[in-house]
Design a protein around this motif. Structure first.
Motif, PDB file in Angstrom:
ATOM      1  N   TYR A 284       4.988 -22.216 -44.623  1.00 38.60           N
ATOM      2  CA  TYR A 284       4.385 -23.116 -45.698  1.00 38.60           C
ATOM      3  C   TYR A 284       5.489 -23.821 -46.402  1.00 38.60           C
ATOM      4  O   TYR A 284       5.111 -24.739 -47.280  1.00 38.60           O
ATOM      5  CB  TYR A 284       3.578 -22.397 -46.404  1.00 38.60           C
ATOM      6  N   ASP A 285       6.639 -23.116 -46.401  1.00 35.10           N
ATOM      7  CA  ASP A 285       7.831 -23.969 -46.997  1.00 35.10           C
ATOM      8  C   ASP A 285       8.386 -25.177 -46.339  1.00 35.10           C
ATOM      9  O   ASP A 285       9.107 -25.865 -46.888  1.00 35.10           O
ATOM     10  CB  ASP A 285       9.098 -22.771 -47.122  1.00 35.10           C
ATOM     11  N   ASN A 286       7.450 -25.234 -45.037  1.00 33.52           N
ATOM     12  CA  ASN A 286       8.075 -26.708 -44.387  1.00 33.52           C
ATOM     13  C   ASN A 286       6.959 -27.822 -44.777  1.00 33.52           C
ATOM     14  O   ASN A 286       7.088 -29.172 -44.518  1.00 33.52           O
ATOM     15  CB  ASN A 286       7.612 -26.453 -42.800  1.00 33.52           C
ATOM     16  N   ILE A 287       6.186 -27.537 -45.903  1.00 34.12           N
ATOM     17  CA  ILE A 287       5.150 -28.561 -46.251  1.00 34.12           C
ATOM     18  C   ILE A 287       5.904 -29.726 -46.810  1.00 34.12           C
ATOM     19  O   ILE A 287       6.879 -29.756 -47.770  1.00 34.12           O
ATOM     20  CB  ILE A 287       4.040 -28.127 -47.253  1.00 34.12           C
ATOM     21  N   ASN A 288       5.513 -30.925 -46.540  1.00 31.88           N
ATOM     22  CA  ASN A 288       6.160 -32.355 -46.996  1.00 31.88           C
ATOM     23  C   ASN A 288       5.239 -32.441 -48.326  1.00 31.88           C
ATOM     24  O   ASN A 288       4.437 -33.394 -48.374  1.00 31.88           O
ATOM     25  CB  ASN A 288       6.062 -33.286 -46.004  1.00 31.88           C
ATOM     26  N   TRP A 289       5.641 -31.785 -49.587  1.00 32.60           N
ATOM     27  CA  TRP A 289       5.000 -32.081 -50.791  1.00 32.60           C
ATOM     28  C   TRP A 289       5.303 -33.345 -51.345  1.00 32.60           C
ATOM     29  O   TRP A 289       6.390 -34.014 -50.912  1.00 32.60           O
ATOM     30  CB  TRP A 289       5.293 -31.278 -52.013  1.00 32.60           C
ATOM     31  N   ARG A 290       4.135 -34.169 -51.867  1.00 34.22           N
ATOM     32  CA  ARG A 290       4.183 -35.504 -52.416  1.00 34.22           C
ATOM     33  C   ARG A 290       5.108 -35.321 -53.871  1.00 34.22           C
ATOM     34  O   ARG A 290       5.829 -36.167 -54.198  1.00 34.22           O
ATOM     35  CB  ARG A 290       3.171 -35.902 -52.543  1.00 34.22           C
ATOM     36  N   ASN A 291       4.712 -34.290 -54.503  1.00 36.53           N
ATOM     37  CA  ASN A 291       5.376 -34.046 -55.884  1.00 36.53           C
ATOM     38  C   ASN A 291       5.449 -35.442 -56.661  1.00 36.53           C
ATOM     39  O   ASN A 291       6.596 -35.826 -57.149  1.00 36.53           O
ATOM     40  CB  ASN A 291       6.731 -33.586 -55.652  1.00 36.53           C
ATOM     41  N   ASN A 292       4.211 -36.300 -56.781  1.00 39.18           N
ATOM     42  CA  ASN A 292       4.272 -37.293 -57.748  1.00 39.18           C
ATOM     43  C   ASN A 292       4.311 -36.824 -59.175  1.00 39.18           C
ATOM     44  O   ASN A 292       3.413 -36.215 -59.717  1.00 39.18           O
ATOM     45  CB  ASN A 292       3.127 -37.952 -57.545  1.00 39.18           C
ATOM     46  N   TYR A 378      -5.587 -22.502 -45.470  1.00 41.29           N
ATOM     47  CA  TYR A 378      -5.318 -23.578 -46.102  1.00 41.29           C
ATOM     48  C   TYR A 378      -6.407 -24.699 -45.975  1.00 41.29           C
ATOM     49  O   TYR A 378      -6.390 -25.760 -46.917  1.00 41.29           O
ATOM     50  CB  TYR A 378      -4.008 -24.213 -45.545  1.00 41.29           C
ATOM     51  N   PHE A 379      -7.217 -24.617 -44.951  1.00 41.95           N
ATOM     52  CA  PHE A 379      -8.151 -25.854 -44.836  1.00 41.95           C
ATOM     53  C   PHE A 379      -9.354 -25.465 -45.705  1.00 41.95           C
ATOM     54  O   PHE A 379     -10.535 -26.140 -45.837  1.00 41.95           O
ATOM     55  CB  PHE A 379      -8.812 -25.688 -43.429  1.00 41.95           C
ATOM     56  N   ARG A 380      -9.355 -24.165 -46.546  1.00 45.65           N
ATOM     57  CA  ARG A 380     -10.167 -24.015 -47.620  1.00 45.65           C
ATOM     58  C   ARG A 380     -10.000 -24.941 -48.935  1.00 45.65           C
ATOM     59  O   ARG A 380      -8.954 -24.598 -49.552  1.00 45.65           O
ATOM     60  CB  ARG A 380     -10.507 -22.588 -47.890  1.00 45.65           C
ATOM     61  N   VAL A 381     -10.769 -26.028 -49.205  1.00 48.91           N
ATOM     62  CA  VAL A 381     -10.242 -26.943 -50.200  1.00 48.91           C
ATOM     63  C   VAL A 381     -11.302 -26.970 -51.389  1.00 48.91           C
ATOM     64  O   VAL A 381     -12.441 -27.313 -50.874  1.00 48.91           O
ATOM     65  CB  VAL A 381      -9.945 -28.469 -49.826  1.00 48.91           C
ATOM     66  N   PHE A 382     -11.084 -26.196 -52.407  1.00 46.24           N
ATOM     67  CA  PHE A 382     -12.187 -26.337 -53.595  1.00 46.24           C
ATOM     68  C   PHE A 382     -12.540 -27.705 -53.752  1.00 46.24           C
ATOM     69  O   PHE A 382     -11.773 -28.596 -54.107  1.00 46.24           O
ATOM     70  CB  PHE A 382     -11.767 -25.498 -54.739  1.00 46.24           C
ATOM     71  N   ASN A 383     -13.789 -28.087 -54.094  1.00 46.21           N
ATOM     72  CA  ASN A 383     -14.655 -29.101 -54.441  1.00 46.21           C
ATOM     73  C   ASN A 383     -14.734 -29.067 -55.835  1.00 46.21           C
ATOM     74  O   ASN A 383     -15.691 -28.164 -56.392  1.00 46.21           O
ATOM     75  CB  ASN A 383     -15.596 -29.343 -53.684  1.00 46.21           C
ATOM     76  N   PRO A 384     -13.853 -29.545 -56.681  1.00 43.49           N
ATOM     77  CA  PRO A 384     -14.042 -29.226 -58.338  1.00 43.49           C
ATOM     78  C   PRO A 384     -15.386 -29.534 -58.834  1.00 43.49           C
ATOM     79  O   PRO A 384     -16.030 -29.223 -59.625  1.00 43.49           O
ATOM     80  CB  PRO A 384     -12.843 -30.112 -58.973  1.00 43.49           C
ATOM     81  N   GLU A 385     -15.941 -30.677 -58.190  1.00 45.75           N
ATOM     82  CA  GLU A 385     -17.206 -31.185 -58.499  1.00 45.75           C
ATOM     83  C   GLU A 385     -18.377 -30.152 -58.353  1.00 45.75           C
ATOM     84  O   GLU A 385     -19.130 -29.985 -59.173  1.00 45.75           O
ATOM     85  CB  GLU A 385     -17.667 -32.680 -58.010  1.00 45.75           C
ATOM     86  N   PHE A 428      -0.682 -30.135 -44.142  1.00 43.51           N
ATOM     87  CA  PHE A 428      -0.505 -28.408 -43.974  1.00 43.51           C
ATOM     88  C   PHE A 428      -0.258 -28.300 -42.442  1.00 43.51           C
ATOM     89  O   PHE A 428       0.474 -27.465 -42.139  1.00 43.51           O
ATOM     90  CB  PHE A 428      -1.581 -27.971 -44.556  1.00 43.51           C
ATOM     91  N   LYS A 429      -1.287 -29.024 -41.566  1.00 43.15           N
ATOM     92  CA  LYS A 429      -0.932 -28.571 -40.262  1.00 43.15           C
ATOM     93  C   LYS A 429       0.194 -29.225 -39.564  1.00 43.15           C
ATOM     94  O   LYS A 429       0.927 -28.173 -38.729  1.00 43.15           O
ATOM     95  CB  LYS A 429      -2.138 -29.062 -39.481  1.00 43.15           C
ATOM     96  N   ALA A 430       0.831 -30.265 -40.095  1.00 44.59           N
ATOM     97  CA  ALA A 430       2.122 -30.660 -39.487  1.00 44.59           C
ATOM     98  C   ALA A 430       3.131 -29.534 -39.832  1.00 44.59           C
ATOM     99  O   ALA A 430       4.005 -29.202 -38.858  1.00 44.59           O
ATOM    100  CB  ALA A 430       2.394 -32.130 -39.971  1.00 44.59           C
ATOM    101  N   ALA A 431       3.105 -29.050 -40.897  1.00 40.40           N
ATOM    102  CA  ALA A 431       4.146 -28.114 -41.414  1.00 40.40           C
ATOM    103  C   ALA A 431       3.926 -26.747 -40.697  1.00 40.40           C
ATOM    104  O   ALA A 431       5.143 -26.248 -40.277  1.00 40.40           O
ATOM    105  CB  ALA A 431       3.964 -28.011 -42.835  1.00 40.40           C
ATOM    106  N   LEU A 432       2.829 -26.318 -40.520  1.00 37.14           N
ATOM    107  CA  LEU A 432       2.478 -24.987 -39.641  1.00 37.14           C
ATOM    108  C   LEU A 432       2.913 -25.201 -38.171  1.00 37.14           C
ATOM    109  O   LEU A 432       3.441 -24.282 -37.804  1.00 37.14           O
ATOM    110  CB  LEU A 432       1.044 -24.524 -39.901  1.00 37.14           C
ATOM    111  N   ASP A 433       2.685 -26.370 -37.652  1.00 34.65           N
ATOM    112  CA  ASP A 433       2.967 -26.585 -36.368  1.00 34.65           C
ATOM    113  C   ASP A 433       4.563 -26.536 -36.098  1.00 34.65           C
ATOM    114  O   ASP A 433       5.111 -26.236 -35.129  1.00 34.65           O
ATOM    115  CB  ASP A 433       2.837 -27.900 -35.863  1.00 34.65           C
TER     116      ASP A 433
END
Length: 435
Positions: A284-292, A378-385, A428-433
């Motif tokens: 997961y340290d390979n993730i390409n974060w946007r960090n905007n 990683y594919f579990r993404v909380f829907n805030p609404e 995330f998938k790209a990073a894990l691959d």
């Protein structure tokens, strides 16, 4: 002639009852001087000079000092580095031993090792004990001797290892006569420490009456049904043995499991100290974060356009507390909707939360991101609404902390949920691959 004493060095154990190190110090045969050091290594980097945690520590020490004075003793409060303070004290007294409780954070372990070596040069032993957890280090591990990295089997072993022996209080009060008899010692003002008094409200240490509510209503932030014990465990104003004992007596099983989660994360931090800065799951340290940075600032301010996220952030910014379920939602939102590095969020929580505890905070953030041990995938993404509809159906919590939503004056969502979900799955998938 120098007076022979033992020193009980207080850190994250700010109470005078059921206290492991104090109990052993008082039984040492030497008069005991209680010491607290406002450590400049910790204080000087703090940007907020009204940091409420410093005020809480300061007020707690004042209360302890009054109680010690009623016993004819006094609390010694120092400002400086531990190395400087112990250098002074070993010249002033004939110190026969220093008694303290374990701290499991990497920087604290390094500090204690340095002090141990410093004291050894004068043949002064440093005695350290388990106090802030029921089980530490290697006490709950797999049969093959390796640490658990998944909570459920860890908790099963934690429960089967538990017995009344581990929950017995240390009868400190029996040995009050062994305190060092002194006139009141100098007590610095909070401004002497370079800080100002904070006006934030601190939660009560009386958690017992909230346990019934916790079991059934803990997930509903408007109910305020959690015990708020986190700050008291963080600074040791409540004994973990008393907390677990009470939880079991009241059959608050879910709450006791949350106390075990805290110990699980401390065990993980002990065995894997690298997780302070790196993901437990290294790919997961390979993730390409946007960090905007603009989006991060909006998240910090509670201006994302997602009501539950904004309410949670505003609650924390104003009070130093955020409801536990909302913490999961805001952490998931930062890492998955905005693709901002979990370390940014962890550092912001560390600055704001009154109950900040490194092991639990890092564990919680890595869990929400998906990069931790026993984490949400990683594919579990909380829907805030959907989370808001389920856990704050009347918008009570949202309107209390983010009233702009009631007045229809809120900002527009900074990202669309479905788009964000698709984006994170690809990244995330790209990073894990690659990992």
């Amino acid at each position: 002639m120098q007076k022979e004493i033992a020193i009980c060095w207080l850190r994250r154990d700010l109470r005078l009852t059921d206290h492991t190190a104090l109990y052993h110090a008082l039984k040492s045969g030497h008069p005991v001087l209680l010491l607290f050091i406002f450590d400049t290594n910790i204080l000087l980097p703090l940007q907020n000079k009204k940091d409420a945690r410093v005020t809480f520590i300061y007020q707690t020490l004042q209360d302890m000092n009054l109680e010690l004075q009623s016993q004819g003793s006094s609390l010694l409060v120092k400002y400086g580095t531990p190395e400087q303070v112990f250098s002074q004290l070993t010249q002033q007294y004939l110190v026969k031993g220093v008694y303290t409780n374990h701290d499991y954070e990497p920087s604290a372990r390094q500090r204690d090792e340095q002090i141990k070596e410093q004291l050894q040069q004068q043949n002064i032993p440093l005695h350290a004990y388990k106090d802030q957890v029921i089980f530490e280090k290697n006490e709950v591990i797999k049969d093959n001797g390796t640490p658990y990295t998944v909570f459920t089997p860890y908790y099963r072993k934690w429960q089967t290892t538990l017995s009344p022996f581990f929950l017995k209080p240390y009868p400190v009060e029996k040995y009050w006569d062994n305190l060092l008899k002194t006139d009141p010692l100098p007590f610095p003002s909070i401004t002497d420490l370079g800080f100002e008094k904070s006006d934030l409200h601190f939660p009560s240490a009386q958690f017992e009456e909230r346990l019934d509510q916790y079991e059934s209503r803990r997930d509903y932030p408007a109910d305020d049904a959690t015990t708020r014990i986190g700050m008291h465990l963080r600074f040791g104003t409540v004994s973990i043995r008393a907390a677990v004992r009470t939880g079991l007596e009241q059959q608050a099983h879910k709450w006791v499991s949350e106390l075990a989660w805290r110990e699980f994360y401390m065990m993980i931090l002990w065995h894997f100290p690298r997780t302070v800065n790196t993901s437990f799951k290294l790919p997961y340290d390979n993730i390409n974060w946007r960090n905007n940075e603009a989006e991060f600032a909006a998240w910090c301010a509670g201006e994302t356009g997602y009501p539950l996220v904004d309410a949670g952030m505003k609650q924390m910014n104003q009070t130093g507390f955020m409801h536990n379920r909302v913490r999961m939602v805001v952490a998931s939102f930062l890492t998955k909707h905005l693709l901002i590095d979990w370390r940014w969020g962890e550092a912001y929580f560390a600055e704001k939360l009154l109950d900040y505890e490194m092991a639990s905070n890092i564990g919680g953030w890595q869990w929400a991101c998906g990069c931790g041990n026993d984490a949400a995938p990683y594919f579990r993404v909380f829907n805030p609404e959907l989370q808001a509809k389920k856990f704050d159906p009347q918008n009570t919590y949202i309107h209390r902390w983010a009233p702009a939503y009631k007045q229809q004056k809120h900002v527009q969502p900074i990202v669309e949920h479905a788009f964000a979900r698709e984006r994170i799955l690809k990244v995330f998938k790209a990073a894990l691959d690659r990992g």
